[in-house]
Design an enzyme around this catalytic site. Structure first.
Site, short mmCIF file in Angstrom:
data_model
loop_
_atom_site.label_atom_id
_atom_site.label_comp_id
_atom_site.label_asym_id
_atom_site.label_seq_id
_atom_site.Cartn_x
_atom_site.Cartn_y
_atom_site.Cartn_z
N LYS A 104 0.87 -1.18 0.00
CA LYS A 104 0.00 0.00 0.00
C LYS A 104 0.90 1.22 0.00
O LYS A 104 2.06 1.15 0.43
CB LYS A 104 -0.87 0.02 1.26
CG LYS A 104 -2.15 0.77 1.11
CD LYS A 104 -3.19 -0.07 0.41
CE LYS A 104 -4.41 0.70 -0.02
NZ LYS A 104 -5.49 -0.20 -0.44
N ASP B 120 -6.78 4.09 -4.76
CA ASP B 120 -7.48 3.88 -3.48
C ASP B 120 -8.20 5.21 -3.23
O ASP B 120 -8.42 5.98 -4.18
CB ASP B 120 -6.48 3.51 -2.37
CG ASP B 120 -7.18 3.00 -1.10
OD1 ASP B 120 -7.59 1.83 -1.09
OD2 ASP B 120 -7.33 3.77 -0.14
O1 2IT Z 1 -7.92 -1.72 -1.20
C1 2IT Z 1 -7.77 -2.21 -2.34
O2 2IT Z 1 -7.85 -3.42 -2.55
C2 2IT Z 1 -7.48 -1.28 -3.44
N1 2IT Z 1 -7.41 -0.09 -3.21
C3 2IT Z 1 -7.21 -1.81 -4.82
C4 2IT Z 1 -5.80 -2.22 -4.97
C5 2IT Z 1 -5.39 -2.64 -6.36
O3 2IT Z 1 -4.19 -2.92 -6.52
O4 2IT Z 1 -6.20 -2.67 -7.28
#
Ligand code: 2IT
Length: 441
Positions: free
Chosen positions: A118, A158
């Site tokens: 993240k 996100d």
């Molecule tokens: O919380 C999540 O799963 C997302 N923000 C998507 C992450 C992604 O790599 O598509």
């Protein structure tokens, strides 16, 4: 937990996320002495590495602005690091560590080979112009590009990061890295490597998961009333699919309050959510202004004050408290599917579980988003693009598979399913086994 709290005091969200998973896996962990011997839990709760960097950019008035950027590469046991970027004023290392930790188990549930990560920044898109957003994204990528790659770490969107931001970041990545492999980011535009249905996927997947839950107990979503929090990408996809499946979305909320929609959300309102998101105003009141007599705004109230069958938190962590859970139950709510990451406070989850309200956690319910990012990576790596039917069929299959993993590991003696336990144990077993097999690293 005691050691971790002493080491990271004040990292509230991170400690909360770890505590939930450890509580769920305690029994199964104790049945596997080989996990204890390899200190799997101690290793799993620590991110592999965290990059922290300064992001400096110039605003529209010519003033220099400085923010902090991060990328938390949490766990690579089952594949390259994968997870979104969050741009929000409240972003801290604790928030991104909780999200990276959750992402690791979520990605394991998707059936696809993706590790957890993240990232993001304490930059707030609120009130920013499009040019400011572009300059910030470029400055952010100026540092991030060295940490990522299509086979190493693949960011996506996100909160505060959607197609527009991914576009600006991808453009800057190409300038800096001179790499033209589209697979380095997901959530791209559909004409330059993005997967069809990726924007819808988190919300669509959440509704497919909800359908699976309801079908297991012989119910259907058709005719149900739904309260949705938020009006961003996730709330948009969830509302769109809810309407398509014959449910009635009767509330949308924002940081400013709630909009009640007694006759149910319409396609025009769903389209207008995109306009609201792009405006960077962050006000749900705009819906009531645009649709007078149909949407009614009350300041300071949450979506959970509106009577509904099903509650869908689609906004932010800890957005639904124990008090909210009690209010929902008192108003007749019998199901809550957490679509946001850690949307419910622990007290709310326990209240739901102890009072006959079906509950499923974000890492299972919202996994359709990252799963479709995984499908985007597959298409990019094979230099092909699938049609909507193919992607939607795969998304259906993945959500059904996540649901059956929850049932397998969360089945209770009375025949009910503890979806929190099920999701945590299923995700944990996959990651723990992979870590064990790869040795002490
Ligand atoms: O919380 C999540 O799963 C997302 N923000 C998507 C992450 C992604 O790599 O598509």
């Amino acid at each position: 937990m005691a050691k971790l709290s002493a080491k990271y005091p004040g990292e509230k969200e991170y400690l909360q996320a770890v505590q939930e998973v450890l509580e769920s896996i305690e029994d199964i962990y104790n049945q596997h002495p080989e996990f204890e011997k390899a200190k799997i839990v101690e290793r799993m709760v620590e991110p592999d590495r965290i990059f922290t960097f300064r992001v400096t950019w110039v605003d529209d008035r010519g003033e220099v602005q400085t923010n902090t950027g991060y990328r938390v590469q949490f766990n690579s046991a089952i594949g390259p690091y994968k997870g979104g970027l969050r741009f929000h004023r409240a972003v801290t290392p604790s928030m991104l560590k909780f999200l990276g930790f959750e992402q690791t188990f979520k990605n394991a549930l998707t059936t696809l080979p993706m590790g957890g990560a993240k990232g993001g920044s304490d930059f707030s898109p609120n009130g920013k112009s499009d040019e400011e957003i572009m300059r910030f994204c470029q400055a952010f990528m100026q540092e991030l590009w060295q940490c990522i790659g299509p086979d190493q770490d693949i960011p996506a969107g996100d909160v505060g990061v959607g197609g527009r931001e991914i576009g600006y970041m991808y453009g800057q990545y190409k300038k800096l890295a001179r790499q033209y492999n589209t697979g380095v980011l997901t959530g791209k535009g559909s004409t330059w490597g993005g997967s069809v249905l990726r924007p819808e996927a988190t919300g669509f997947g959440a509704l497919y998961f909800t359908q699976n839950m309801l079908h297991r107990i012989g119910k259907d979503i058709k005719g149900c009333t739904i309260a949705v929090s938020g009006f961003g990408n996730v709330a948009w996809g969830a509302s769109k699919k809810a309407l398509e499946l014959g449910a009635k979305v009767v509330a949308l909320s924002g940081p400013d309050g709630v909009c009640e929609i007694p006759d149910g959300i319409t396609p025009e309102m769903i389209d207008y959510m995109l306009v609201m998101r792009a405006s960077n105003r962050d006000k749900v009141e705009d819906m009531a202004t645009r649709f007078p007599g149909k949407a009614f705004f009350t300041p300071g109230k949450k979506a959970w004050s509106v009577k509904c069958d099903i509650a869908l938190p689609c906004a932010f962590q800890n957005e639904l408290s124990e008090e909210d859970a009690k209010e929902l139950k008192a108003n007749g709510t019998w199901c809550c599917c957490e679509v946001s990451n850690m949307g419910c406070e622990p007290g709310a989850i326990h209240y739901f579980q102890n009072n006959g309200v079906m509950f499923a956690p974000g890492k299972a319910v919202n996994a359709g988003g990252v799963a479709t990012s995984g499908l985007e990576m597959t298409q990019n790596a094979s230099h092909i693009s699938w049609g909507a039917k193919e992607v939607d069929e795969r998304l259906h299959f993945i959500m059904a598979s996540i649901h059956s993993q929850c049932v397998q590991f969360g089945q209770q003696p009375d025949g009910s399913v503890d979806y929190v336990k099920g999701a945590n144990i299923a995700g944990f077993m996959k990651v723990a086994t992979a870590m064990l097999e790869q040795g002490i690293i």
